[in-house]
Design an enzyme around this catalytic site. Sequence first.
Site, PDB file in Angstrom:
ATOM      1  N   THR A  71      23.498  41.309  22.687  1.00 51.32           N
ATOM      2  CA  THR A  71      24.596  41.852  23.474  1.00 51.32           C
ATOM      3  C   THR A  71      24.264  43.306  23.801  1.00 51.32           C
ATOM      4  OG1 THR A  71      26.186  40.457  22.310  1.00 51.32           O
ATOM      5  CG2 THR A  71      27.069  42.305  23.578  1.00 51.32           C
ATOM      6  N   ALA A  72      24.176  43.613  25.102  1.00 53.94           N
ATOM      7  CA  ALA A  72      23.798  44.957  25.530  1.00 53.94           C
ATOM      8  C   ALA A  72      24.916  45.579  26.352  1.00 53.94           C
ATOM      9  CB  ALA A  72      22.495  44.894  26.322  1.00 53.94           C
ATOM     10  N   SER A  73      24.611  46.621  27.110  1.00 56.03           N
ATOM     11  CA  SER A  73      25.638  47.421  27.775  1.00 56.03           C
ATOM     12  C   SER A  73      26.334  46.679  28.901  1.00 56.03           C
ATOM     13  CB  SER A  73      25.013  48.708  28.324  1.00 56.03           C
ATOM     14  OG  SER A  73      23.962  48.388  29.217  1.00 56.03           O
ATOM     15  N   ALA A  75      25.703  43.062  29.702  1.00 57.21           N
ATOM     16  CA  ALA A  75      25.840  41.605  29.551  1.00 57.21           C
ATOM     17  C   ALA A  75      25.432  41.184  28.153  1.00 57.21           C
ATOM     18  CB  ALA A  75      24.974  40.902  30.591  1.00 57.21           C
ATOM     19  N   GLN A  76      25.681  39.910  27.845  1.00 55.58           N
ATOM     20  CA  GLN A  76      25.156  39.327  26.621  1.00 55.58           C
ATOM     21  C   GLN A  76      24.433  38.034  26.972  1.00 55.58           C
ATOM     22  OE1 GLN A  76      28.916  39.180  24.508  1.00 55.58           O
ATOM     23  NE2 GLN A  76      28.835  36.934  24.399  1.00 55.58           N
ATOM     24  N   VAL A  77      23.520  37.630  26.087  1.00 58.96           N
ATOM     25  CA  VAL A  77      22.622  36.510  26.361  1.00 58.96           C
ATOM     26  C   VAL A  77      22.812  35.428  25.299  1.00 58.96           C
ATOM     27  CG1 VAL A  77      20.211  35.810  26.617  1.00 58.96           C
ATOM     28  CG2 VAL A  77      20.946  38.056  27.448  1.00 58.96           C
ATOM     29  N   ASP A 232      13.501  50.347  33.209  1.00 58.69           N
ATOM     30  CA  ASP A 232      14.195  50.363  31.914  1.00 58.69           C
ATOM     31  C   ASP A 232      13.351  49.744  30.797  1.00 58.69           C
ATOM     32  OD1 ASP A 232      16.375  51.095  30.417  1.00 58.69           O
ATOM     33  OD2 ASP A 232      17.506  49.267  30.799  1.00 58.69           O
TER      34      ASP A 232
END
Length: 695
Positions: A71-73, A75-77, A232
């Site tokens: 889970t990042a800034s 979205a989440q996977v 990034d």
Amino acid sequence: MIELEGLWVKMGQYLSTRADVLPEPYIYVLKQLQDSLPPRPLEEVRGTIERELAKPMNDLFANFVLDPLATASIAQVHRATLVDGREVVVKIQHNGIKEIILEDLKNAKSLVEWIAWAEPQYNFNPMIDEWCKEAPKELDFNNEAENTRAVSKNLSQKSGCENGVVSSAVDVLIPEVIQSTDKVLILEYMDGIRLNDNDSLEAYGVDKQRLVEEITRAYAHQIYVDGFFNGDPHPGNFLVSKEPPHKPILLDFGLTKRISQSMRQALAKMFLSCAEGDHVALLSAFAEMGLKLRVDMPEQAMEIATIFFRQSTTANEAKENIKTLNDQRERNAKALQEKMKMNKKEFQRFNPVDAFPGDAIIFTRVLNLLRGLSATLNVRIVYLDIMRPFAESTLLGSMMRGPANSQWIYDSPVNSEVESKLRNLLLELGSNKILGIQVCAYKDGKVIIDTAAGMLGKYDPRPVQPDSLFPVFSVTKGITAGMVHWLVDKGKLKYEETVANIWPKFGTNKKELIKAAPSLHRTPAAHRHRSAAIQSDKNGYTQLRTSDGSDDRSSSETAMAGTGTRMFIGDGDKMLEAFTGAGDEFAGMIHPNGKFGLGFRRYGYAAGGGAGEEGRRKTMTFGHSGMGGSTAFVDVEHGLAMAVTVNKMSLGGVTRRVVRLVCEELGVPVPDEFSVAGDKGPDMVLNLAPPPPEE
């Protein structure tokens, strides 16, 4: 940062990657922002998927793992299995994140503008402007899908880079795009190890040095060859394949930057000018990029630019790195303040940068992130070695090379038939023999040749022009000596005066007692843009020595001279006698039967004109050839003055061909230094080595 979301998380992610400059406890806490944020509720995830794909979850997936992989800034996977059995990952955008980020950008812009007003030296407007332009693109997963396909295609090309400088594609993996919408992205699942999982990396025997080098090569390819790169590269956006040879897996192409061909050429030129220490090419690259400085300080500009490409260090050197960078910043600030003659208060409000190109913002960010990545994995990366082939392939592939291009010879009027024949010779010699060259000749007081060809430097494709300034070695010794005689004749100087008394820096390397000679000044800033870069021709010689066998780079200090330099005889016969050491007045000041007068070499003729010492006494031909091939001489008897400057240093084969052609076409005897069989000048002879074959 977790509570604020949006750009605050982005800032924390960036800081978490800078293990090269931040202490380990900060990195340890902040790195959870890369992909370990609190997950969003499953109901939110399900709602987004079904709304975007217009189907129930059960119709889309045979299996959907509830716990997210990351889970990042934005979205989440989640890992999942499609109904057709393919293993995939599903990236789902957080609800409301778009509005948060856009609001953060608006607030950041206001804050940055206030800071720039209050403290002009801290003007981050170019940075925030670029971020405002690029960040919203991350919020469109259709855009990310296209970016992923494009980068995958670019990096899988088997034909190599332009001109074949880099022979094959980089060895990385990129997941295949299965499906995308504005807020949902489905990708091929690749089983890999996270870069922050050091235990697994060790257990699988991953070569971390090779891993980071391959990632660096992939980014060099994207930047310099493709002009399309992921902006990034933090550790959360990479995996390592579990099967040998443990290839890097590149993820997340939301923030992907496209730059023009001219910009990537300028970035390549900046990189290579740093590698070569070429100040002129660096300033030229800045101009091509759109970077404008308010002050001319090439040494400090080179030091700052080189910082970007410095070798990476390990995480445990972070404290020392910060100290070194601060020391460099303070030195440069002090030098700048002295240059501008400002007091402390004035200097605090001075920003030396007049304009900073937005396209370079993401580029510099990528370099910093790559450096942080290598520090995180505790390896050292020599960027100048790894990235150089890619930068060279781009820049050299774009240059106007050789006689195949009609612009290789500068488009200026042809002054004579001999000049026309000379240009044909230069085309025949071509770019394999010549990098850049200027030839100027006067016959009986009239210009008969004023030709320029080639380019200013190996990494500076601008064309050589008749008024370009060339660094030349030793040629100006004779001119310097001539100025001494003129000053003595005018009563401004005495021969007995010690050089170091009037030029203190001359008094080094046992030259403290040498008698009168004036100093050579550095190139004025206003003319630096016209300067060419010197380039060694490694095939032309193996060792640069002076006639006495010693390295003489100090006394042969680089001076600037163009073919616009006009050879003249000062006050008639007396000056000529001084230059050549002729006449009773100067007899005691020269070596008996020597090749030199008072600063200039005296030439005999190669054949039919009195070769050897007898010829030297009869003729009034004098000049000085420089180490590397540049030369200038005057044949008073036949009314010929000629100068040749080159920026590809060799043993003078090209120069001899040029001089012989001109002399033969004019019916003037060839000075022995430029003949096939005659003696070569002291700076055109390679001591301890046989004479070079004629070209």
